[in-house]
Design a protein around this motif. Structure first.
Motif, PDB file in Angstrom:
ATOM      1  N   THR A  70       0.843  -1.191   0.000  1.00  0.00           N
ATOM      2  CA  THR A  70       0.000   0.000   0.000  1.00  0.00           C
ATOM      3  C   THR A  70       0.881   1.244   0.000  1.00  0.00           C
ATOM      4  OG1 THR A  70      -1.781   1.201   1.099  1.00  0.00           O
ATOM      5  CG2 THR A  70      -0.201   0.116   2.545  1.00  0.00           C
TER       6      THR A  70
ATOM      7  N   GLY B   9      -5.300   2.401  -0.655  1.00  0.00           N
ATOM      8  CA  GLY B   9      -5.792   1.041  -0.843  1.00  0.00           C
ATOM      9  C   GLY B   9      -4.656   0.034  -0.893  1.00  0.00           C
TER      10      GLY B   9
ATOM     11  N   ASN C 256      -7.318  -3.770  -5.167  1.00  0.00           N
ATOM     12  CA  ASN C 256      -8.125  -3.104  -4.146  1.00  0.00           C
ATOM     13  C   ASN C 256      -8.650  -4.065  -3.074  1.00  0.00           C
ATOM     14  OD1 ASN C 256      -9.302  -0.932  -2.905  1.00  0.00           O
ATOM     15  ND2 ASN C 256     -11.137  -0.959  -4.205  1.00  0.00           N
TER      16      ASN C 256
ATOM     17  N   LYS D 206      -9.939  -5.712   0.239  1.00  0.00           N
ATOM     18  CA  LYS D 206     -10.691  -5.274   1.417  1.00  0.00           C
ATOM     19  C   LYS D 206     -10.850  -6.471   2.341  1.00  0.00           C
ATOM     20  CE  LYS D 206     -11.425  -1.002   0.421  1.00  0.00           C
ATOM     21  NZ  LYS D 206     -10.327  -0.204   0.936  1.00  0.00           N
ATOM     22  N   THR D 207     -10.746  -6.237   3.644  1.00  0.00           N
ATOM     23  CA  THR D 207     -10.901  -7.349   4.578  1.00  0.00           C
ATOM     24  C   THR D 207     -12.316  -7.309   5.173  1.00  0.00           C
ATOM     25  OG1 THR D 207      -9.760  -8.538   6.348  1.00  0.00           O
ATOM     26  CG2 THR D 207     -10.040  -6.168   6.686  1.00  0.00           C
TER      27      THR D 207
ATOM     28  N   GLU E 290     -15.391  -7.078   7.658  1.00  0.00           N
ATOM     29  CA  GLU E 290     -15.585  -6.349   8.924  1.00  0.00           C
ATOM     30  C   GLU E 290     -15.557  -7.324  10.115  1.00  0.00           C
ATOM     31  OE1 GLU E 290     -16.158  -3.153   9.502  1.00  0.00           O
ATOM     32  OE2 GLU E 290     -17.117  -3.154  11.491  1.00  0.00           O
TER      33      GLU E 290
ATOM     34  N   GLN F 170      -5.638   0.058   5.600  1.00  0.00           N
ATOM     35  CA  GLN F 170      -5.988   0.408   4.217  1.00  0.00           C
ATOM     36  C   GLN F 170      -6.991  -0.573   3.608  1.00  0.00           C
ATOM     37  OE1 GLN F 170      -5.110   3.021   2.040  1.00  0.00           O
ATOM     38  NE2 GLN F 170      -4.579   4.022   3.947  1.00  0.00           N
ATOM     39  N   ALA F 171      -7.061  -1.777   4.194  1.00  0.00           N
ATOM     40  CA  ALA F 171      -8.023  -2.770   3.703  1.00  0.00           C
ATOM     41  C   ALA F 171      -9.311  -2.733   4.530  1.00  0.00           C
ATOM     42  CB  ALA F 171      -7.400  -4.158   3.748  1.00  0.00           C
ATOM     43  N   GLY F 172      -9.406  -1.770   5.454  1.00  0.00           N
ATOM     44  CA  GLY F 172     -10.631  -1.636   6.255  1.00  0.00           C
ATOM     45  C   GLY F 172     -10.538  -2.305   7.611  1.00  0.00           C
TER      46      GLY F 172
ATOM     47  N   SER G 266      -9.706  -8.071  11.365  1.00  0.00           N
ATOM     48  CA  SER G 266     -11.037  -7.509  11.101  1.00  0.00           C
ATOM     49  C   SER G 266     -11.408  -6.498  12.187  1.00  0.00           C
ATOM     50  CB  SER G 266     -12.074  -8.627  11.059  1.00  0.00           C
ATOM     51  OG  SER G 266     -11.859  -9.431   9.931  1.00  0.00           O
TER      52      SER G 266
END
Ligand code: AHG
Ligand code: MN
Ligand code: MN
Length: 347
Positions: A177, A181, A200, A202-203, A205, A292-294, A322
């Motif tokens: 990153t 992202g 992009n 994303k992990t 939640e 950056q992945a949430g 998470s």
């Protein structure tokens, strides 16, 4: 007509250079050099099981090269490739107590420094289990044109300009990153290039995996013990009990949890009150990718990327993954704190 459409790591880096209007390409070149060094290390890692066989048949040590431990080899490869790039004025690595400064004319003017764990999970190499490389890049705070200084290497994590890891697994991946992202690249061994495979990232939640060395359970703080019990409780609604998965390589454990959803824990213990993992070159880079992945990264109380390191080798308790799972763990650690304060004042 079907087109053969791939995006190589270098193509991707160059395309995204436009994200940094002030940049003159140095960071892009630096990231490309990390990719090249990773390919050299990868080649050696993939031959690790053959070392003895090749040794007997005389294919190794032909130039009188002595067999080195894999983590020393990785350290040397990254240091020499990064010095050759001319894009960093210094490096700190797990293998070197002191920071390494480059004072050749090219490197002295470089504006970046890099911290790294050249080979993470190295005890797994002898048993053919995934290992990794972790790195992060900062802009130097010392004056350009001079040697890098110790203060360059103890910057707070939120100042990172880039971070990433390489996973030497069933396939080899580089994930990185620059604060816009997270993108993942898989090494295509047929063409020798990292190719964009996970754009992009994303992990989730929430996840259903917890990763911890449970053999140390008796030594964990009560908040962590309570959280583990919570993970093991039956609750069909939240899919508990969760699954326990632990490889013992931070990169591999984190990568699985990033994709599937989960939490990685390395708590403190009475013998190791700050835990085991290093803030600057293990926890910070992985934290940057997680955020950056949430996801989220914490020492149980504070955001990892807000901690001010005292030394490049400082250790810190580490919880990453998470967001909702790290939140829940922090809540349970806080509850124990509140309870113990109450009992101290005799409530
Ligand atoms: P390293 O090989 O760089 O020393 O790091 C090993 C680390 C990390 O990758 C892993 O998560 C952790 O040590 C495992 O420690 P335990 O064996 O104590 O579980
Ligand atoms: Mn490590
Ligand atoms: Mn290491």
């Amino acid at each position: 007509m079907k087109t053969y459409s791939i995006t190589t790591l270098n193509e991707f880096i160059i395309k995204n250079q436009a994200d940094f209007p002030y940049a003159k390409g140095e960071l892009s070149r630096l990231l490309s050099h990390v990719g090249i060094a990773a390919k050299i290390v990868n080649k050696k890692v993939k031959k690790a099981g053959l070392v003895d066989i090749l040794g007997e048949s005389g294919f190794v040590n032909i130039q009188g090269e002595e067999q080195k431990k894999m983590d020393v080899f990785a350290d040397e490869v990254f240091i020499s490739r990064l010095q050759a790039s001319g894009e960093v004025c210094g490096i700190a690595t797990e293998e070197n107590q002191e920071i390494i400064t480059f004072d050749d004319n090219l490197s002295k003017d470089a504006k970046y420094i890099l911290l790294m764990d050249p080979l993470d999970g190295s005890s797994n190499i002898d048993v053919n289990v995934s290992i990794g490389t972790i790195f992060c890049i900062f802009r130097r705070v010392s004056k350009n044109g001079n040697k890098a200084k110790p203060e360059d290497f103890v910057q707070v994590g939120s100042q990172m300009v880039a971070a990433g890891y390489v996973l030497y697994g069933s396939s080899t991946m580089m994930v990185y990153t620059t604060g816009r992202g997270v993108n993942g690249f898989t090494l295509d061994p047929t063409i020798g290039e990292f190719c964009l495979s996970h754009p992009n990232m994303k992990t989730p939640e929430y996840g259903t995996i917890y990763s911890i060395n449970e053999g140390n359970y008796a030594k964990f703080p009560d908040g962590v013990k309570n959280y583990i019990k919570y993970c093991q409780e039956v609750d069909p609604e939240s899919n508990r009990p969760y699954s326990s998965r632990y490889i013992g390589s931070l990169v591999a454990d984190f990568h699985r949890n990033l994709l599937k959803g989960g939490i990685f824990l390395y708590p403190p213990s009475p013998g190791a009150p700050t835990g085991k993992l290093r803030l600057t070159y293990e926890c910070n880079p992985i934290a940057f990718i997680a955020e950056q992945a949430g996801g989220k990264a914490s020492d149980g109380e504070n955001r990892i990327m807000d901690l001010k390191p005292e030394s490049p080798h400082q250790r810190v308790p580490y919880y990453v993954g998470s967001r909702a799972m790290v939140d829940k763990l922090e809540e349970m650690i806080r509850e124990v704190g509140v309870e113990s304060r109450k009992s101290e004042v005799g409530d």
